[in-house]
Write an enzyme that holds these catalytic residues in place. Structure first.
Site, PDB file in Angstrom:
ATOM      1  N   SER A 198      -2.369  -8.439  -2.789  1.00  0.00           N
ATOM      2  CA  SER A 198      -2.168  -7.233  -3.605  1.00  0.00           C
ATOM      3  C   SER A 198      -1.092  -7.450  -4.659  1.00  0.00           C
ATOM      4  CB  SER A 198      -1.820  -6.023  -2.725  1.00  0.00           C
ATOM      5  OG  SER A 198      -2.011  -4.815  -3.418  1.00  0.00           O
ATOM      6  N   LYS A 226      -7.053  -2.238  -8.182  1.00  0.00           N
ATOM      7  CA  LYS A 226      -7.214  -3.683  -8.368  1.00  0.00           C
ATOM      8  C   LYS A 226      -8.655  -4.132  -8.134  1.00  0.00           C
ATOM      9  CE  LYS A 226      -2.384  -4.391  -7.259  1.00  0.00           C
ATOM     10  NZ  LYS A 226      -1.389  -4.533  -6.192  1.00  0.00           N
ATOM     11  N   SER A 233      -3.057   0.655  -5.330  1.00  0.00           N
ATOM     12  CA  SER A 233      -3.584  -0.706  -5.487  1.00  0.00           C
ATOM     13  C   SER A 233      -5.089  -0.817  -5.330  1.00  0.00           C
ATOM     14  CB  SER A 233      -2.899  -1.646  -4.485  1.00  0.00           C
ATOM     15  OG  SER A 233      -1.572  -1.916  -4.888  1.00  0.00           O
TER      16      SER A 233
END
Length: 391
Positions: free
Chosen positions: A125, A63, A60
């Protein structure tokens, strides 16, 4: 042809080392993290690195790139935080439920603002929020990842590639390095300071409802928030392949550090190691001023200009990062690719002050033009050509 020029120093800048005894080596840090990187943005000094250029899945932490692209569009006026986005039913079908990992709990057909999608990405997230935002920006996720990669190259992330907007495992198509993640964090903080402050330090965010109709509040997984003074970002990541990783930042007394850790085996280990790493960066190292803002350090030769040289000044207070309470013997030089060709604008970055110390990487600090230098007139260019021809 331009060549690397080392210019003599005008300002005496090395007195910072005189009040402290010298040492043989930089402070040491022990960690179980297979990948680790720590940088002091006040001086661009690298305080620690372990396998910082290894290509790895970001999970993640990818991102951060999606958010940077969005921030860039907002800054340029091509997208607004208040723009409303509709969640496509097919996107919702793919990115909801336990199989979708972390989510913002969006609903099919619901309208959500760009601002709330960004909170959903940064704080929660949300894999769903990433894809919805990507589709809003570029029409579909593959087109958005092309934009991500163009932007990554533009800001110098030369050892990274993105195949998804959210870091979902994709068989190795998406990869980053710790050094690139730190650079991405630095660009986010410095290129978009207001948006960074607005979105990256939120402790929790509420979106969606349970089957019983209760609002869903989820906490930010950032392990530094509330544990390290001045912590304000950035992003955790975890998959089975990547392990537990984190890119974080904190600022204390005007000194900002950016850290990356990756490949840790447990959630708790990531939290504890991240806190320990950041605290070591602030405790074991200190910043020392070497040049006051606006002070002239040297001069650079100018080619085809109304003046044959231009002063090099500090655009801000320049500091070096040194072991706390001690300092090695320092060296300094001014370097630039020159002669610099006119025209030159006041404040243009044209040289670097390079500070060296034993057992430490060189620290490069920017120097800018003291004033405008226009192009030379016809006779000036002719005279320059003659002197070049005859040496």
């Amino acid at each position: 042809m331009k060549k690397l020029i080392v210019a003599p120093l005008i300002a005496p800048i090395m007195a910072v080392a005189l009040a402290y005894p010298s040492i043989a080596a930089a402070p040491q840090f022990q960690t179980e993290a297979p990948v680790a990187f720590l940088k002091d943005l006040s001086s661009d000094a690298i305080l620690f690195e372990r396998d910082a250029d290894r290509r790895m899945p970001p999970a993640s932490m990818a991102k951060m790139m999606t958010v940077y692209v969005a921030f860039d569009l907002i800054k340029r006026g091509e997208m607004k935080l208040t723009d409303m986005v509709t969640v496509r039913p097919e996107t919702w079908a793919k990115w909801h439920g336990p199989q979708a990992g972390s989510t913002m709990f969006l609903s099919a057909g619901e309208q959500v603002s760009v601002a709330n999608l960004l909170y959903g990405i940064v704080t929660l997230s949300g894999n769903d929020a990433c894809v919805v935002l990507a589709e809003h920006i570029s029409g579909d996720e593959p087109s958005f990842t092309e934009r991500m990669n163009r932007t990554a190259k533009k800001i110098g992330l030369n050892n990274s590639h993105f195949g998804t907007s959210n870091g979902w495992p994709d068989g190795g198509v998406t990869y980053v390095t710790a050094r690139d993640l730190a650079d991405l964090a630095q660009h986010t903080i410095e290129d978009h300071p207001k948006l960074y402050k607005q979105f990256y330090s939120r402790r929790d965010f509420t979106w969606g409802k349970t089957m019983g109709g209760n609002a869903i509040t989820q906490a930010n997984r950032d392990p530094l928030l509330g544990r390290v003074a001045g912590a304000d970002g950035l992003k955790t990541g975890h998959t089975e392949e990547a392990g537990y990783g984190f890119t974080g930042s904190a600022e204390q007394n005007g000194r900002r550090l950016v850290m990356v850790m990756a490949g840790l085996p447990t959630f708790t280990g990531r939290a504890n190691e991240s806190v320990r790493f950041m605290e070591w960066g602030f405790r074991a190292w200190q910043s020392k001023s070497v040049v006051a803002k606006g002070r002239k350090v040297s001069e650079a030769d100018v080619q085809l200009g109304s003046s044959s040289s231009v002063g090099l000044i500090a655009p801000r207070a320049l500091t070096v990062t040194l072991p706390a309470g001690l300092a090695p013997e320092l060296g300094a030089k001014v370097v630039y690719q020159g002669p610099v060709k006119a025209p030159i604008k006041a404040g243009q970055h044209i040289a670097d002050l390079v500070i060296t110390a034993p057992d430490m990487p060189a620290q490069r600090l920017p120097l800018v033009a003291e004033k405008d230098v226009d192009e030379a007139g016809f006779f000036g260019r002719a005279w320059s050509g003659l002197t070049s021809l005859f040496g």
